[in-house]
Structures are given as C-alpha cells and as structure tokens.
Design an enzyme around this catalytic site. Structure first.
Site, PDB file in Angstrom:
ATOM      1  N   CYS A 166      25.110 119.002  29.599  1.00 14.21           N
ATOM      2  CA  CYS A 166      24.484 119.449  28.354  1.00 14.21           C
ATOM      3  C   CYS A 166      23.023 119.023  28.245  1.00 14.21           C
ATOM      4  O   CYS A 166      22.132 119.847  27.981  1.00 14.21           O
ATOM      5  CB  CYS A 166      25.288 118.978  27.150  1.00 14.21           C
ATOM      6  SG  CYS A 166      25.368 117.185  26.904  1.00 14.21           S
ATOM      7  N   HIS A 205      27.009 115.145  22.842  1.00 18.04           N
ATOM      8  CA  HIS A 205      26.715 116.515  23.273  1.00 18.04           C
ATOM      9  C   HIS A 205      25.449 117.002  22.582  1.00 18.04           C
ATOM     10  O   HIS A 205      25.175 116.653  21.432  1.00 18.04           O
ATOM     11  CB  HIS A 205      27.885 117.443  22.919  1.00 18.04           C
ATOM     12  CG  HIS A 205      27.723 118.844  23.431  1.00 18.04           C
ATOM     13  ND1 HIS A 205      27.665 119.139  24.778  1.00 18.04           N
ATOM     14  CD2 HIS A 205      27.604 120.031  22.786  1.00 18.04           C
ATOM     15  CE1 HIS A 205      27.530 120.451  24.935  1.00 18.04           C
ATOM     16  NE2 HIS A 205      27.486 121.013  23.737  1.00 18.04           N
ATOM     17  N   GLU A 237      24.573 126.400  25.498  1.00 24.00           N
ATOM     18  CA  GLU A 237      24.958 125.040  25.871  1.00 24.00           C
ATOM     19  C   GLU A 237      25.622 125.018  27.242  1.00 24.00           C
ATOM     20  O   GLU A 237      26.128 126.035  27.736  1.00 24.00           O
ATOM     21  CB  GLU A 237      25.944 124.476  24.845  1.00 24.00           C
ATOM     22  CG  GLU A 237      27.237 125.251  24.786  1.00 24.00           C
ATOM     23  CD  GLU A 237      28.250 124.693  23.795  1.00 24.00           C
ATOM     24  OE1 GLU A 237      29.344 125.289  23.695  1.00 24.00           O
ATOM     25  OE2 GLU A 237      27.958 123.677  23.137  1.00 24.00           O
TER      26      GLU A 237
END
Length: 331
Positions: free
Chosen positions: A236, A290, A302
């Site tokens: 991420c 994240h 993402e």
C-alpha cells in the site's frame, strides 16, 4: 562601543523587516547554484505533523528569535554558503540547533552536552572548548550530516535526527516552517520548500496530485507484495511512495510515516490525490496499517492485500477503520 551597538541595532531592524514582510524575494537560479548547485528538495521540506508548513507561521516563529539566535542562524547560513552546501543542509542545521538549544551557545545540558547542538565531548564530538565554539560546532554538524546516506532526500527533521540521535526523534519537525522561512529570506533562496505559496489544507488539487493519480491508476493489475515498491509489485505505502515520487514529491516509506508527510485536513474534505488511512484504532495514528489514494467521487486506488492486485474500489468515509484526517502530500 557606540558604533558596535548601532550596527547591532541596524542588523536587528533589517532582520525583523525581512521576516515580517509578506513579499517573497525571488532570486535567480544562479544564486541557488552558488549555494550548492542543488535545487530545493521536494516541498515536504516545510511539512510537519500539524501543518507547520504554512508560511505565515514560519515567519511568525522566526520574528520571535532573540539576537543570539539570529546571529547563530546567520552563521549557519554563512558557513553553509562558504562550504557550497545545499540550502537543505542549512535548514537541517537550523532545525537541530533550535530544538537543542534555541540556537544559543549554552554551556550546560544533559550529561556533558554543550553548545548549539548539545554535542557531547565524551561521544567524540570534540573537546568542551571546541563544541562551544560556534564555528567549530556548525562545521562539525555539517561534517556529520554529509556522512548520512541520502540525507538530501529526508525530511529535514529526520536528517537532523540522524545527526543528533535523540531519544525524541520527532521533535525536530517542530521548526520546519521557521527554518524554511529563515533560509528563504536570510539565505536569499527563492521558494526553498518548492511549494510556491501554499496555504496548507486550503490548496485545491495540484499538478503533483494529478501526476500521482495518473501513475497509480497505470499500475492497476500489478500484484500486492508486502514490502514491495515497484515496478512489478507494490504494497500500500509502496504504491503511494512511487506515485508521488513520479510527481517529484518525496514520501517516507511506510504508511504511519506517510501520515505525517503532508498537510492534514478532515478526511471528509479530501480531494483527488489526498491520502486516506485505515487504522485499528482510528483515533490512534500509531495503529495505522493501510494507506490509499482518494480519487474523488467515493473511490480510492490502492494496493490492498495479498491476492488482490492494485485496483480502484468504492470508498466511504464511514468505513469503520478510517482515520479522521487525510493528508495532502507536497503541501
């Protein structure tokens, strides 16, 4: 003696006038070359955890420095120029000195720490007489900074920490805006933070954000691999790192640090290109796990998790783990 006093008064008056002026002095490129041949680094130079990158705040902090601190700043810049060091080095030294001693040449400190940078003779920084000699201390700080690998691409506060090795590593970020203001005005370096006249969270989406979005979208379909930063796979934060790197904005490597690397704004006010974060406890940034890029219209791009390639998905600000602040890199 009277002449010396008069000169000191005039210097202080000029210093205050420069700092309180709203006019940003623009200096031609060859002056930047004379200061080290290195263009100002990415505009996260003036970014801190609570938006200290706002120019007005930096100028306000700088205007409150006393005469000794002002003299120290002038010496830091002068020595930096004499050594042909990049303006970023001056900024790192100013932030470190302000944090350690408020830019005073103090003769006391923790254990045997002394001087502007609280250098310790017992740790091979030099003798007590040397580390309390401002010229020696500033040159020694620069010597150690230049030995830090890739210091030019770090946030200035992080570079200062690499030199100082403090038990409180985040504290050097406090003076980013002030140091940038001093370098820009006293050092006569145009737009030292590389951000133009930014106003923090009030900025609309920028060209950098548009380029970062373009990059991230082009990586769709590539696999998620923990720790990967491209070009064939990403995690991420690796995707965000490379996306903004393509736009000339340097981000830290991991999501928890990326949370501190831009202007913060309420997540519901996020604009395309802003970073949004998920955390186990949304009220505690240390639990961030994240990061994704908001695209507008209730969508994010993402690198989500193992087995799921880079993709665009619907996103709601009401998701359970959404951190209440978004971050705008490059502001």
């Amino acid at each position: 003696m009277k002449i010396a006093v008069l000169v000191a008064v005039l210097v202080a008056a000029v210093f205050a006038a420069v700092l309180t002026s709203n006019v940003v002095t623009k200096v031609v490129t060859d002056q930047q070359a004379a200061a080290g041949g290195i263009a100002p680094a990415a505009c996260d130079a003036a970014i801190g955890p609570t938006q200290p990158g706002q120019p007005a705040q930096g100028g306000s902090d700088a205007s409150q420095l006393d005469q000794e601190s002002r003299n120290t700043v002038s010496l830091i810049i002068s020595i930096g120029k004499q050594r042909s060091l990049a303006p970023r080095a001056w900024q790192v030294a100013i932030q470190a000195g302000m944090t350690e001693s408020r830019l005073h040449n103090v003769h006391y400190g923790d254990r045997d720490s002394l001087g502007i940078f609280q250098m310790r003779p017992s740790m091979n920084w030099g003798s007590a007489a040397q580390v309390t000699d401002p010229n020696y201390a500033i040159n020694k700080f620069y010597d150690v900074l230049l030995a830090v690998q890739d210091w030019q691409n770090m946030r200035p506060g992080d570079a200062a920490q690499q030199v100082e090795r403090s038990g409180f590593p985040d504290r050097y970020h406090r003076w980013e805006a002030m140091a940038a203001s001093l370098v820009q005005n006293l050092g006569q370096i145009a737009d030292v933070v590389g951000c133009g006249q930014g106003v923090g969270a009030a900025l609309p989406p920028s060209q950098a954000a548009a380029q970062a979005i373009k990059f991230a979208l082009a990586e769709q379909g590539k696999p998620y691999v923990w720790g990967a930063t491209g070009p064939d796979s990403f995690d991420c934060s690796g995707l965000m790192l490379r996306a903004y790197e393509s736009a000339g904005v340097i981000l830290p490597r991991v999501s928890r640090d990326q949370y501190k690397a831009g202007a913060m704004l309420p997540v519901r006010e996020a604009q395309p290109g802003d970073l949004v974060f998920l955390a186990t406890d949304p009220a505690d940034p240390s639990t961030i796990h994240h990061v994704a890029m908001y695209l507008g219209g209730g969508k994010i791009v993402e690198a989500q998790q193992t087995g799921v390639p880079v993709h665009v998905r619907p996103f709601s600000f009401d998701e359970r783990e959404v951190v209440p602040q978004a971050v705008r890199p490059g502001v």
